[in-house]
Write a protein that holds these residues in place. Structure first.
Motif, PDB file in Angstrom:
ATOM      1  N   TYR A  54       8.459  -9.257 -30.528  1.00 23.78           N
ATOM      2  CA  TYR A  54       8.389  -7.997 -29.787  1.00 23.78           C
ATOM      3  C   TYR A  54       8.835  -8.169 -28.337  1.00 23.78           C
ATOM      4  CZ  TYR A  54       6.120  -5.727 -33.689  1.00 23.78           C
ATOM      5  OH  TYR A  54       5.864  -5.183 -34.917  1.00 23.78           O
ATOM      6  N   LEU A  55       8.424  -9.278 -27.742  1.00 25.17           N
ATOM      7  CA  LEU A  55       8.816  -9.512 -26.353  1.00 25.17           C
ATOM      8  C   LEU A  55      10.323  -9.683 -26.243  1.00 25.17           C
ATOM      9  CD1 LEU A  55       8.164 -10.132 -23.393  1.00 25.17           C
ATOM     10  CD2 LEU A  55       7.907 -12.516 -24.031  1.00 25.17           C
ATOM     11  N   ALA A 108      12.040  -6.470 -26.611  1.00 28.42           N
ATOM     12  CA  ALA A 108      11.912  -5.655 -25.399  1.00 28.42           C
ATOM     13  C   ALA A 108      12.919  -6.106 -24.350  1.00 28.42           C
ATOM     14  CB  ALA A 108      10.490  -5.762 -24.854  1.00 28.42           C
ATOM     15  N   LEU A 109      13.127  -7.399 -24.257  1.00 24.65           N
ATOM     16  CA  LEU A 109      14.095  -7.913 -23.285  1.00 24.65           C
ATOM     17  C   LEU A 109      15.506  -7.455 -23.610  1.00 24.65           C
ATOM     18  CD1 LEU A 109      12.766 -11.512 -22.780  1.00 24.65           C
ATOM     19  CD2 LEU A 109      13.069  -9.809 -21.009  1.00 24.65           C
ATOM     20  N   PHE A 127      14.783  -3.029 -26.737  1.00 31.07           N
ATOM     21  CA  PHE A 127      14.241  -2.313 -27.890  1.00 31.07           C
ATOM     22  C   PHE A 127      12.727  -2.269 -27.775  1.00 31.07           C
ATOM     23  CE2 PHE A 127      18.315  -3.818 -29.129  1.00 31.07           C
ATOM     24  CZ  PHE A 127      18.832  -2.803 -29.908  1.00 31.07           C
ATOM     25  N   ASP A 128      12.164  -1.088 -27.890  1.00 28.76           N
ATOM     26  CA  ASP A 128      10.713  -1.009 -27.741  1.00 28.76           C
ATOM     27  C   ASP A 128      10.024  -1.391 -29.049  1.00 28.76           C
ATOM     28  OD1 ASP A 128      10.739   1.170 -29.396  1.00 28.76           O
ATOM     29  OD2 ASP A 128      10.665   2.626 -27.788  1.00 28.76           O
ATOM     30  N   ARG A 129       8.699  -1.344 -29.002  1.00 24.39           N
ATOM     31  CA  ARG A 129       7.893  -1.842 -30.103  1.00 24.39           C
ATOM     32  C   ARG A 129       8.201  -1.139 -31.426  1.00 24.39           C
ATOM     33  NH1 ARG A 129       3.841  -5.335 -29.419  1.00 24.39           N
ATOM     34  NH2 ARG A 129       2.536  -5.542 -31.253  1.00 24.39           N
ATOM     35  N   PHE A 138      12.870  -1.083 -18.388  1.00 27.62           N
ATOM     36  CA  PHE A 138      12.242  -2.328 -18.818  1.00 27.62           C
ATOM     37  C   PHE A 138      10.738  -2.170 -18.997  1.00 27.62           C
ATOM     38  CE2 PHE A 138      15.208  -5.865 -18.973  1.00 27.62           C
ATOM     39  CZ  PHE A 138      16.354  -5.255 -18.516  1.00 27.62           C
ATOM     40  N   ALA A 141       9.026  -1.564 -21.550  1.00 26.68           N
ATOM     41  CA  ALA A 141       8.517  -2.266 -22.729  1.00 26.68           C
ATOM     42  C   ALA A 141       8.283  -3.743 -22.414  1.00 26.68           C
ATOM     43  CB  ALA A 141       9.503  -2.129 -23.891  1.00 26.68           C
ATOM     44  N   VAL A 142       9.168  -4.317 -21.587  1.00 24.57           N
ATOM     45  CA  VAL A 142       8.996  -5.713 -21.191  1.00 24.57           C
ATOM     46  C   VAL A 142       7.728  -5.866 -20.367  1.00 24.57           C
ATOM     47  CG1 VAL A 142      10.009  -7.625 -19.916  1.00 24.57           C
ATOM     48  CG2 VAL A 142      11.475  -6.081 -21.191  1.00 24.57           C
ATOM     49  N   ASN A 189       4.727  -5.592 -22.511  1.00 26.37           N
ATOM     50  CA  ASN A 189       4.582  -6.808 -23.303  1.00 26.37           C
ATOM     51  C   ASN A 189       4.026  -7.970 -22.481  1.00 26.37           C
ATOM     52  OD1 ASN A 189       5.385  -7.363 -26.132  1.00 26.37           O
ATOM     53  ND2 ASN A 189       7.012  -5.946 -25.579  1.00 26.37           N
TER      54      ASN A 189
END
Lengths: 261, 279
Positions: free
Chosen positions: A111-112, A115-116, A119-121, B31, B33-34, B37
């Motif tokens: 997931y991390l 995200a980088l 793309f979200d969860r 960012f 979502a980052v 996370n």
């Protein structure tokens, strides 16, 4: 989609990376010129326009600035001067394992990493099944990454990086993943990502894969563009040059690696 | 959204701070979502290792407060030790948030070197992660410790409604300082040693373990030279005194928070592009 005009990058190499306040004070006190660093130009006045649909192969001797150019396009290195414009979602496959946290489980890391890449969860949840399937690591999903073997690590990060469909794909040849059977799978998969991406930029020493994948070649030498044109022409010019030139140029030409891409 | 460098286009670099802020806001939104996370994973790492994880983090302030209240309640003019414990609680718990944010902020860029060197990520994400994480910890530990303080005389009063405001302002202040320490420490790696001493001195210069009214009024004004003082006073007023803070206190907190964040932001942005080369 990518536009570089007059991009230069000056690298400052610090002899003493851990330059300290203590040193700074002593230097100031002794009126010493700080000779802590020396600089060189990794890229000099590079202008390049890459349009949608192009497959660009970048070639050149070691230390010519190929990987640096990729990193500039990825936004990792801000150029010292010049202008850069990149449009679209960039997936850099420059080094595997970017942004892994070894304390966390494989699943959290997927997931991390997603995200980088932007793309979200929710978007990653739709893809995670295919990632486990491809990497064959489903039963290790809950295991902290520090217990993964290096082969498992590279399989996982390769699977994540290639699952997404980027607009711009930056590929460095040094990606070699896992054992022989995985390599065959990986090759197939990389080809499918290349097909899905609007723009592919590939750095490689392997002339066969370059001429197979790319439509356009850019030959980089000492941080400048030596030649830019159809891939076969550039490859021909490059191999002629390499054949003639003595290694006195300082850049040792390495043997083309078999596992490019 | 296209990525452009230099970001300001043809505008004079450095002259257009509003544009810079707008771009950063967009970048951080992209960012988010980052950010989510990173905060979630650090939070989990901090607490899920042991079932007692969260309780362990509470144990330290509890013991600290127990020791300090036993020792210092003898010296200061408090009616009882319980009252002093609440006073201590209202200053010490927020202070530990500042301490943690600033010292973690100092190493946040260096610690995330693998990430920064491999992929594009707005560097602001890292200090912001630290502040969000520590602010969340502050909220949790404040809630839990407050319950423990009830037998000692802690009461829910109306001014506690201002607690979210106090935490927000203080977190803003902490973020500003963390941005400065993150920048300086990346360039000068021995700054960390200095920082520990500075933070320690700052802690004693702030009325946390001693009440401000134990000092003669002639010197008490000097506390206003301490930028952390209004925030700590804010917390003490609403938690220990149970009173509404004066407008002067609220406004000075907000003003200092804004100014420090501004200084931190400008410092960080001026050196942001050079950070990656110093890792």
């Amino acid at each position: 989609m990518i536009e570089l005009s007059g991009v230069s990058l000056r690298f400052t190499t610090y002899h003493d990376k851990y330059y300290s306040l203590k040193r700074a004070c002593i230097d100031l006190f002794l009126r010493r010129e700080t000779s802590n660093h020396s600089a060189f130009w990794a890229l000099r006045d590079v202008s390049l326009g890459i349009a949608r649909g192009e497959r660009v192969g970048i070639l050149g001797p070691n230390g010519a600035g190929k990987s640096t150019l990729l990193r500039v396009m990825a936004g990792i290195y801000p150029p010292t001067s010049g202008r850069l414009r990149v449009e679209g979602r960039v997936a850099p496959l420059i080094e595997l394992g970017a942004g892994f946290n070894y304390e966390l489980s494989g699943e959290d890391n997927v997931y991390l990493n997603g995200a980088l890449l932007g793309f979200d969860r929710r978007e990653m949840r739709a893809r995670i099944d295919r990632i486990w399937e491809f990497s064959g690591l489903r039963q290790f999903a809950g295991l902290p990454l520090k217990y993964y073997s290096s082969g498992m690590l590279s399989r996982l990060s390769f699977a994540v990086a290639t699952e997404v469909a980027p607009d711009i794909l930056l590929l460095d040849e040094t990606l070699s993943v896992g054992d022989a059977s995985f390599k065959a799978k990986a090759h197939e998969r990389i080809m499918s990502v290349i097909e899905r991406s609007s723009v592919v930029i590939l750095v490689s020493h392997d002339m066969t894969s370059l001429s197979k994948i790319c439509t356009r070649g850019v030959w980089i030498d000492h941080g400048t563009i030596r030649r830019d044109g159809p891939i076969d022409e550039v490859i021909q010019a490059y191999t002629e040059e390499v054949g003639h030139s003595s290694p006195a140029a300082g850049s040792n030409h390495e043997i083309p690696t078999a596992d490019a891409a | 959204m296209p990525q452009v460098f230099p970001p300001g286009g043809d505008a004079l670099s450095g002259a257009n701070w509003i544009g810079t802020i707008a771009r950063d806001a967009r970048d951080l939104y992209r960012f988010r979502a980052v950010l989510k996370n990173l905060v979630a994973q650090d939070f989990r790492l901090r607490y899920h290792r042991s079932v007692l994880g969260f309780l362990w983090t509470l144990l330290n302030p509890i013991l600290m407060m127990a020791v300090l209240s036993v020792v210092f309640s003898q010296f200061f003019k408090f009616d009882n030790a319980g009252n002093y414990a609440i006073y201590l609680f209202s200053g010490l718990v927020p202070w530990s948030m500042l301490y943690a944010t600033v010292s973690e902020g100092a190493i946040c860029v260096i610690a995330n070197e693998p990430l920064i060197r491999k992929i594009y990520i707005p560097k602001l994400v890292f200090p912001i992660t630290r502040v969000l994480l520590n602010a969340a910890t502050l909220v949790l530990s404040m809630g839990a410790l407050f319950l423990l303080m009830v037998p000692l005389g802690a009461r829910l009063t109306a001014p506690l409604l201002l607690l979210p405001l106090a935490i927000t302002l203080f977190a803003t202040f902490a973020l500003g300082i963390a941005l400065i320490t993150a920048t300086v420490n990346t360039f000068y790696r021995d700054f960390g040693h200095l920082l520990t001493v500075v933070l320690q001195a700052w802690y004693f210069a702030t009325p946390i373990i001693y009440p401000v009214n134990t000092l003669p009024p002639e010197v008490a004004w000097r506390f206003w030279l301490n930028p952390a003082y209004p925030f700590i006073r804010f917390f003490q007023t609403i938690i220990h005194d149970g009173q509404w803070p004066s407008w002067a206190l609220v406004c000075s907190s907000a003003g200092i928070a804004a100014v420090v964040l501004g200084i931190g932001y400008v410092t960080f942005k001026c050196y942001e592009d050079k950070l990656v080369f110093r890792l």
